[in-house]
Design an enzyme around this catalytic site. Structure first.
Site, PDB file in Angstrom:
ATOM      1  N   ASN A  11       0.845  -1.229  -0.163  1.00 48.40           N
ATOM      2  CA  ASN A  11      -0.203  -0.012   0.110  1.00 48.40           C
ATOM      3  C   ASN A  11       0.816   1.330   0.113  1.00 48.40           C
ATOM      4  O   ASN A  11       1.624   1.453   0.892  1.00 48.40           O
ATOM      5  CB  ASN A  11      -0.934   0.054   1.455  1.00 48.40           C
ATOM      6  N   TRP A  12       1.008   1.914  -1.211  1.00 46.90           N
ATOM      7  CA  TRP A  12       1.905   3.119  -1.166  1.00 46.90           C
ATOM      8  C   TRP A  12       1.149   4.398  -0.468  1.00 46.90           C
ATOM      9  O   TRP A  12       2.041   5.277  -0.545  1.00 46.90           O
ATOM     10  CB  TRP A  12       2.164   3.182  -2.786  1.00 46.90           C
ATOM     11  N   HIS A  98      -9.376   1.165   4.914  1.00 48.06           N
ATOM     12  CA  HIS A  98      -8.241   1.320   5.538  1.00 48.06           C
ATOM     13  C   HIS A  98      -8.638   2.252   6.840  1.00 48.06           C
ATOM     14  O   HIS A  98      -9.258   3.141   6.657  1.00 48.06           O
ATOM     15  CB  HIS A  98      -7.192   2.068   4.459  1.00 48.06           C
ATOM     16  N   GLU A 168      -5.424  -4.717  10.638  1.00 47.28           N
ATOM     17  CA  GLU A 168      -4.485  -3.894  10.797  1.00 47.28           C
ATOM     18  C   GLU A 168      -4.567  -3.150  12.074  1.00 47.28           C
ATOM     19  O   GLU A 168      -5.543  -2.282  12.033  1.00 47.28           O
ATOM     20  CB  GLU A 168      -4.229  -2.883   9.606  1.00 47.28           C
ATOM     21  N   GLY A 174       2.568   2.140  10.841  1.00 52.72           N
ATOM     22  CA  GLY A 174       3.235   3.122  10.486  1.00 52.72           C
ATOM     23  C   GLY A 174       4.142   3.588  11.943  1.00 52.72           C
ATOM     24  O   GLY A 174       4.908   4.728  11.724  1.00 52.72           O
ATOM     25  N   SER A 213       3.694  -2.258  10.271  1.00 45.90           N
ATOM     26  CA  SER A 213       4.876  -2.339  10.552  1.00 45.90           C
ATOM     27  C   SER A 213       5.365  -3.932  10.207  1.00 45.90           C
ATOM     28  O   SER A 213       6.314  -4.038  10.715  1.00 45.90           O
ATOM     29  CB  SER A 213       5.233  -1.695  11.976  1.00 45.90           C
ATOM     30  N   GLY A 234       2.820  -1.039   3.949  1.00 43.57           N
ATOM     31  CA  GLY A 234       2.777   0.262   3.870  1.00 43.57           C
ATOM     32  C   GLY A 234       4.313   0.490   3.512  1.00 43.57           C
ATOM     33  O   GLY A 234       4.825   0.369   2.447  1.00 43.57           O
ATOM     34  N   GLY A 235       4.999   1.330   4.616  1.00 47.88           N
ATOM     35  CA  GLY A 235       6.189   1.862   4.187  1.00 47.88           C
ATOM     36  C   GLY A 235       7.309   1.005   3.853  1.00 47.88           C
ATOM     37  O   GLY A 235       7.857   1.131   2.805  1.00 47.88           O
TER      38      GLY A 235
HETATM   39  C1  PEP Z   1      -0.725  -0.058   5.893  1.00 52.12           C
HETATM   40  O1  PEP Z   1      -0.825   1.400   5.696  1.00 52.12           O
HETATM   41  O2  PEP Z   1      -1.621  -0.643   5.223  1.00 52.12           O
HETATM   42  C2  PEP Z   1       0.417  -0.210   6.679  1.00 52.12           C
HETATM   43  C3  PEP Z   1       0.269  -1.561   7.022  1.00 52.12           C
HETATM   44  O3  PEP Z   1       1.608   0.614   6.918  1.00 52.12           O
HETATM   45  P1  PEP Z   1       2.912   0.509   7.575  1.00 52.12           P
HETATM   46  O4  PEP Z   1       3.318  -1.124   6.992  1.00 52.12           O
HETATM   47  O5  PEP Z   1       3.674   1.185   7.038  1.00 52.12           O
HETATM   48  O6  PEP Z   1       2.705   0.313   9.057  1.00 52.12           O
END
Ligand code: PEP
Length: 250
Positions: A11-12, A98, A168, A174, A213, A234-235
């Protein structure tokens, strides 16, 4: 329960221009051509990059996803993007519900359900996100909250269709924080039970992704937890050097 092939989806969020996408896709394609992935791999870039991504992976199994869609098919919704528009641009998946949309835009379970239904109607596989806040977890309500979100955000229309749920925890997104493996297992088992209750056996193979994360260092352990059918990343999906080890861990 027997798990089908895992899904690793990036997920950008609101990150990335054309040059960033070219660099990541170039590196991923090279690596995955040399050694194919043993899981499904998807990238959900900003809507502006979807057709560019679809063109870049036309000859490759990397899947293309949107990050959100409107529940309506068309109309006077300035700035809106419908599921059919995402499909038309080359997407096969779309994230709905989300926590950033639930929090920033006040999206309710009812709206998330309508979006998931619109996705299925347009021929997209929805990834329906659920997850508790830190306050809810600290109050011992994580399972109850997530169960309620499943019951109210998953429309009957996904029954027997290609779709996924992503667990999530809001406090893990994040932040670099993750639940323990036991906590992940507890919630994933509760999600599976709620999905079975809501949709029956026809959806027993739909993967439940973990998100929050996920990084190269923790991916293998998380992906080995029972009922974890993949990851929403995400990141760490923004760079091939981080995303690839997560794909390899699946
Ligand atoms: C997300 O935004 O769906 C996510 C899981 O972000 P991150 O991996 O950066 O925690």
């Amino acid at each position: 329960m027997k798990q089908s092939v895992k899904l690793i989806a990036g997920n950008w969020k609101m990150n990335g221009l054309a040059a960033d996408l070219s660099a990541v896709v170039h590196d991923l394609k090279l690596a995955l051509q040399a050694e194919p992935a043993s899981c499904r791999v998807a990238i959900c870039p900003p809507a502006t990059l979807i057709s560019r991504l679809a063109d870049a992976v036309r000859d490759h199994p990397i899947e293309v996803g949107g990050q959100d869609c409107r529940a309506e098919s068309h109309g006077a919704y300035t700035g809106g993007v419908s599921a059919a528009m995402l499909k038309d641009a080359g997407a096969g998946l779309v994230i709905v519900g989300h926590s950033e949309r639930r929090q920033e835009f006040g999206e309710t379970d009812l709206l998330v359900s309508a979006k998931a239904e619109a996705a299925v109607r347009a021929g997209l596989a929805p990834i329906v996100c659920v997850g508790e806040t830190l306050q809810q977890r600290e109050a011992g309500r994580a399972v109850e909250v997530v169960r309620g979100q499943i019951m109210n955000s998953l429309p009957q229309a996904v029954t027997g269709q290609d779709f996924a749920v992503a667990y999530e925890p809001v406090w893990a997104i994040g932040t670099g924080l993750t639940p323990t493996l036991e906590q992940i297992e507890e919630v994933h088992r509760a999600v599976r039970a709620a999905m079975l209750e809501r949709l029956g056996l026809a959806s027993a193979a739909a993967p439940i992704l973990y998100g929050g994360s996920v990084k190269p260092e923790n991916a293998r352990d998380i992906l080995a937890v029972p009922e974890v059918g993949g990851a929403l990343v995400g990141g760490a999906s923004l760079k091939a050097a981080d995303f690839l080890p997560i794909i390899r861990a699946a």
